[in-house]
Design a protein around this motif. Sequence first.
Motif, PDB file in Angstrom:
ATOM      1  N   GLY A 231       0.809  -1.211   0.000  1.00  0.00           N
ATOM      2  CA  GLY A 231       0.000   0.000   0.000  1.00  0.00           C
ATOM      3  C   GLY A 231       0.843   1.262   0.000  1.00  0.00           C
ATOM      4  N   ALA A 232       0.254   2.361  -0.518  1.00  0.00           N
ATOM      5  CA  ALA A 232       0.905   3.671  -0.617  1.00  0.00           C
ATOM      6  C   ALA A 232       2.030   3.679  -1.637  1.00  0.00           C
ATOM      7  CB  ALA A 232       1.406   4.153   0.745  1.00  0.00           C
ATOM      8  N   SER A 233       1.975   2.769  -2.608  1.00  0.00           N
ATOM      9  CA  SER A 233       2.973   2.752  -3.670  1.00  0.00           C
ATOM     10  C   SER A 233       2.663   3.832  -4.700  1.00  0.00           C
ATOM     11  CB  SER A 233       2.986   1.380  -4.347  1.00  0.00           C
ATOM     12  OG  SER A 233       1.685   1.043  -4.814  1.00  0.00           O
ATOM     13  N   ALA A 234       3.692   4.250  -5.446  1.00  0.00           N
ATOM     14  CA  ALA A 234       3.516   5.261  -6.485  1.00  0.00           C
ATOM     15  C   ALA A 234       3.128   4.576  -7.790  1.00  0.00           C
ATOM     16  CB  ALA A 234       4.807   6.061  -6.662  1.00  0.00           C
ATOM     17  N   LEU A 235       1.992   4.978  -8.335  1.00  0.00           N
ATOM     18  CA  LEU A 235       1.483   4.365  -9.556  1.00  0.00           C
ATOM     19  C   LEU A 235       1.378   5.397 -10.669  1.00  0.00           C
ATOM     20  CD1 LEU A 235      -1.476   2.289  -8.032  1.00  0.00           C
ATOM     21  CD2 LEU A 235       0.894   1.541  -8.412  1.00  0.00           C
ATOM     22  N   GLY A 307       0.068  -6.694   2.661  1.00  0.00           N
ATOM     23  CA  GLY A 307      -0.555  -6.350   3.932  1.00  0.00           C
ATOM     24  C   GLY A 307       0.236  -5.318   4.706  1.00  0.00           C
ATOM     25  N   ARG A 308       1.034  -4.504   4.003  1.00  0.00           N
ATOM     26  CA  ARG A 308       1.868  -3.487   4.631  1.00  0.00           C
ATOM     27  C   ARG A 308       1.668  -2.158   3.916  1.00  0.00           C
ATOM     28  NH1 ARG A 308       5.913  -6.001   7.749  1.00  0.00           N
ATOM     29  NH2 ARG A 308       7.284  -4.194   7.642  1.00  0.00           N
ATOM     30  N   LEU A 309       2.162  -1.069   4.543  1.00  0.00           N
ATOM     31  CA  LEU A 309       2.114   0.263   3.949  1.00  0.00           C
ATOM     32  C   LEU A 309       3.510   0.858   3.910  1.00  0.00           C
ATOM     33  CD1 LEU A 309      -0.946   1.904   5.793  1.00  0.00           C
ATOM     34  CD2 LEU A 309      -0.937   0.756   3.563  1.00  0.00           C
ATOM     35  N   TYR A 310       3.889   1.427   2.748  1.00  0.00           N
ATOM     36  CA  TYR A 310       5.144   2.162   2.685  1.00  0.00           C
ATOM     37  C   TYR A 310       5.092   3.347   3.644  1.00  0.00           C
ATOM     38  CZ  TYR A 310       6.806  -0.372  -1.411  1.00  0.00           C
ATOM     39  OH  TYR A 310       7.246  -1.344  -2.255  1.00  0.00           O
ATOM     40  N   ASP A 311       6.245   3.693   4.200  1.00  0.00           N
ATOM     41  CA  ASP A 311       6.332   4.772   5.166  1.00  0.00           C
ATOM     42  C   ASP A 311       7.473   5.707   4.786  1.00  0.00           C
ATOM     43  OD1 ASP A 311       6.111   6.326   7.513  1.00  0.00           O
ATOM     44  OD2 ASP A 311       5.507   4.574   8.676  1.00  0.00           O
ATOM     45  N   GLY A 312       7.503   6.868   5.426  1.00  0.00           N
ATOM     46  CA  GLY A 312       8.593   7.800   5.223  1.00  0.00           C
ATOM     47  C   GLY A 312       8.395   8.719   4.040  1.00  0.00           C
ATOM     48  N   PRO A 313       9.440   9.434   3.635  1.00  0.00           N
ATOM     49  CA  PRO A 313       9.352  10.380   2.519  1.00  0.00           C
ATOM     50  C   PRO A 313       9.055   9.662   1.208  1.00  0.00           C
ATOM     51  CG  PRO A 313      11.383  10.688   3.785  1.00  0.00           C
ATOM     52  CD  PRO A 313      10.779   9.408   4.241  1.00  0.00           C
ATOM     53  N   ALA A 314       8.533  10.415   0.249  1.00  0.00           N
ATOM     54  CA  ALA A 314       8.207   9.830  -1.049  1.00  0.00           C
ATOM     55  C   ALA A 314       9.448   9.276  -1.742  1.00  0.00           C
ATOM     56  CB  ALA A 314       7.538  10.879  -1.929  1.00  0.00           C
ATOM     57  N   THR A 315      10.603   9.876  -1.481  1.00  0.00           N
ATOM     58  CA  THR A 315      11.830   9.476  -2.181  1.00  0.00           C
ATOM     59  C   THR A 315      12.611   8.387  -1.457  1.00  0.00           C
ATOM     60  OG1 THR A 315      12.933  11.342  -1.093  1.00  0.00           O
ATOM     61  CG2 THR A 315      12.125  11.689  -3.339  1.00  0.00           C
ATOM     62  N   ARG A 316      12.101   7.907  -0.344  1.00  0.00           N
ATOM     63  CA  ARG A 316      12.824   6.856   0.379  1.00  0.00           C
ATOM     64  C   ARG A 316      12.849   5.586  -0.468  1.00  0.00           C
ATOM     65  NH1 ARG A 316      12.235   5.603   6.845  1.00  0.00           N
ATOM     66  NH2 ARG A 316      13.735   3.897   6.946  1.00  0.00           N
ATOM     67  N   THR A 317      14.021   4.971  -0.608  1.00  0.00           N
ATOM     68  CA  THR A 317      14.170   3.845  -1.530  1.00  0.00           C
ATOM     69  C   THR A 317      14.570   2.527  -0.877  1.00  0.00           C
ATOM     70  OG1 THR A 317      16.472   4.476  -1.960  1.00  0.00           O
ATOM     71  CG2 THR A 317      14.778   5.378  -3.434  1.00  0.00           C
ATOM     72  N   ASP A 318      14.567   2.475   0.462  1.00  0.00           N
ATOM     73  CA  ASP A 318      15.007   1.236   1.098  1.00  0.00           C
ATOM     74  C   ASP A 318      13.873   0.244   1.314  1.00  0.00           C
ATOM     75  OD1 ASP A 318      13.593   2.415   3.149  1.00  0.00           O
ATOM     76  OD2 ASP A 318      15.270   2.492   4.573  1.00  0.00           O
ATOM     77  N   GLY A 319      12.666   0.565   0.843  1.00  0.00           N
ATOM     78  CA  GLY A 319      11.549  -0.371   0.953  1.00  0.00           C
ATOM     79  C   GLY A 319      10.914  -0.435   2.321  1.00  0.00           C
ATOM     80  N   TYR A 320      11.231   0.527   3.189  1.00  0.00           N
ATOM     81  CA  TYR A 320      10.677   0.482   4.546  1.00  0.00           C
ATOM     82  C   TYR A 320       9.155   0.565   4.526  1.00  0.00           C
ATOM     83  CZ  TYR A 320       9.431   1.968   9.251  1.00  0.00           C
ATOM     84  OH  TYR A 320       8.849   2.074  10.479  1.00  0.00           O
ATOM     85  N   ALA A 321       8.522  -0.389   5.176  1.00  0.00           N
ATOM     86  CA  ALA A 321       7.060  -0.436   5.255  1.00  0.00           C
ATOM     87  C   ALA A 321       6.669  -1.005   6.599  1.00  0.00           C
ATOM     88  CB  ALA A 321       6.485  -1.288   4.122  1.00  0.00           C
TER      89      ALA A 321
END
Length: 460
Positions: A231-235, A307-321
């Motif tokens: 969830g919260a991915s950029a499409l 079943g997870r949501l991306y978190d942090g800034p839009a440009t974060r690239t480490d996959g943190y969710a």
Amino acid sequence: MRHTARRRWLAFALPAAALAAAVPFAVPSLADASSGPAARAARPAAPPAERGTAERQEVLDAAAGRITEGLSESGRARIPGFAEIQVDPGHNHLRLYWKGTPPQRVENVLAHLPHGVTAEVVPARYSKAELHTARLKLLRHLAAMKLRVEGTAAGVRVTSIAPAVDGSGLEVGYDSTDGAASGLQAGGDGKARQRVAAAAGRFAGVRVAAIPRLPSVDLASRQHDGSPWTGASALRNPGGGICSGSFGVRDSKGRYMLAAAYHCGSAAGGRWTTWWGGDLVGTTDATQRSAKDDVIGIDLASPRVSGRLYDGPATRTDGYAKPLVGWGHNNVGDYVCTDGANGGVHCGVRIAQTDIGVTGPNHVYRPDVDLAYATSATPGGVAAVNGDSGGPVFTVVRNRTADQARGIITALDRTITCPPAYNPGTVLDGHRRTPWCVAGVYYVPIGQTLHDLHWTLATE
């Protein structure tokens, strides 16, 4: 963890379909993420007082849920006498607006509140049920109201209709039909307010407060997601712009899908791809969409969700969710986080009003919407950025290690000047257009969406 390189004339015109759909109808926040070990390593720990706010809100929301019997924001109109409930995590307090005397069931809840929680019952002029009836009356008679903006040929249009939080009547938002930045929007025309309030009140049969308010604006415009979809991915939507993926869901047949905003791409078969890389995510499903809830289901090319949501800034690239652990109803006074793909996470956003009916610029009436604004605890005062449409709204739970779903972003309110932190290097489509920041977001409650579409939220 996924790693990515990757006015005398009142032209209150609403579509007939909208009328049919209108039946009863400071906090801890982080600049770059709502929680998590990776985020905490980058900044000092929050003060003890701040760390307790989320926990206090959980306790207050649980008590509010007992009072409201677990009903949705609009469904609470079924409780006789109930007008609204407001939580105040900062003071560990509940405020209940009620017409008449609350029933013994409610008195028992108030008499056995958790230690440290206080509450008050405030008399309301109208119950939520009465205000729903009044709103429906007004919707049915909008065409009969004829006011013009004095001195112009422009009419006046309704932009929103909502029960007042204190149960004192309806709040009707309005502006001019030509969209001009006039005294109506600026609030400088007191006579216009009086005319709109009087005209609306005659048809609604209740007290009306008129508020100059621009029409809601759709936020249609994290990078390179992959299966299982998060969830919260950029499409990249079917029109080529940026929109946010929302929550993973399962439809009535058991298929996993990714939710997104209807106004971002409602045509059946429309292609959705990752913002970076252009990988196929899926296509708009003709059977899994709702204009009034502003949501569609994406038929996934690989039907698996995390079943997870991306978190942090839009440009974060480490996959943190973070894991999603369920969903909850919304209460006035709750603090939530918005999670748009284009602008990232914004916490410390507080719910100002629930159960609003609002018309988007696509002329579709959305009968059940909540409204939240950035507070002094929200970094930069930004609640969302254009392109965050479809993004999740959530609260943090389990000592800030998990998220609880609250809704899906549908539109914006109160454009503000973007602070320096929001620039072409931090907003995903910032190199294509100037970032556009807002202080307020409208979102459709997740409980309403799940009910209407017969979906189940995918959790970890």
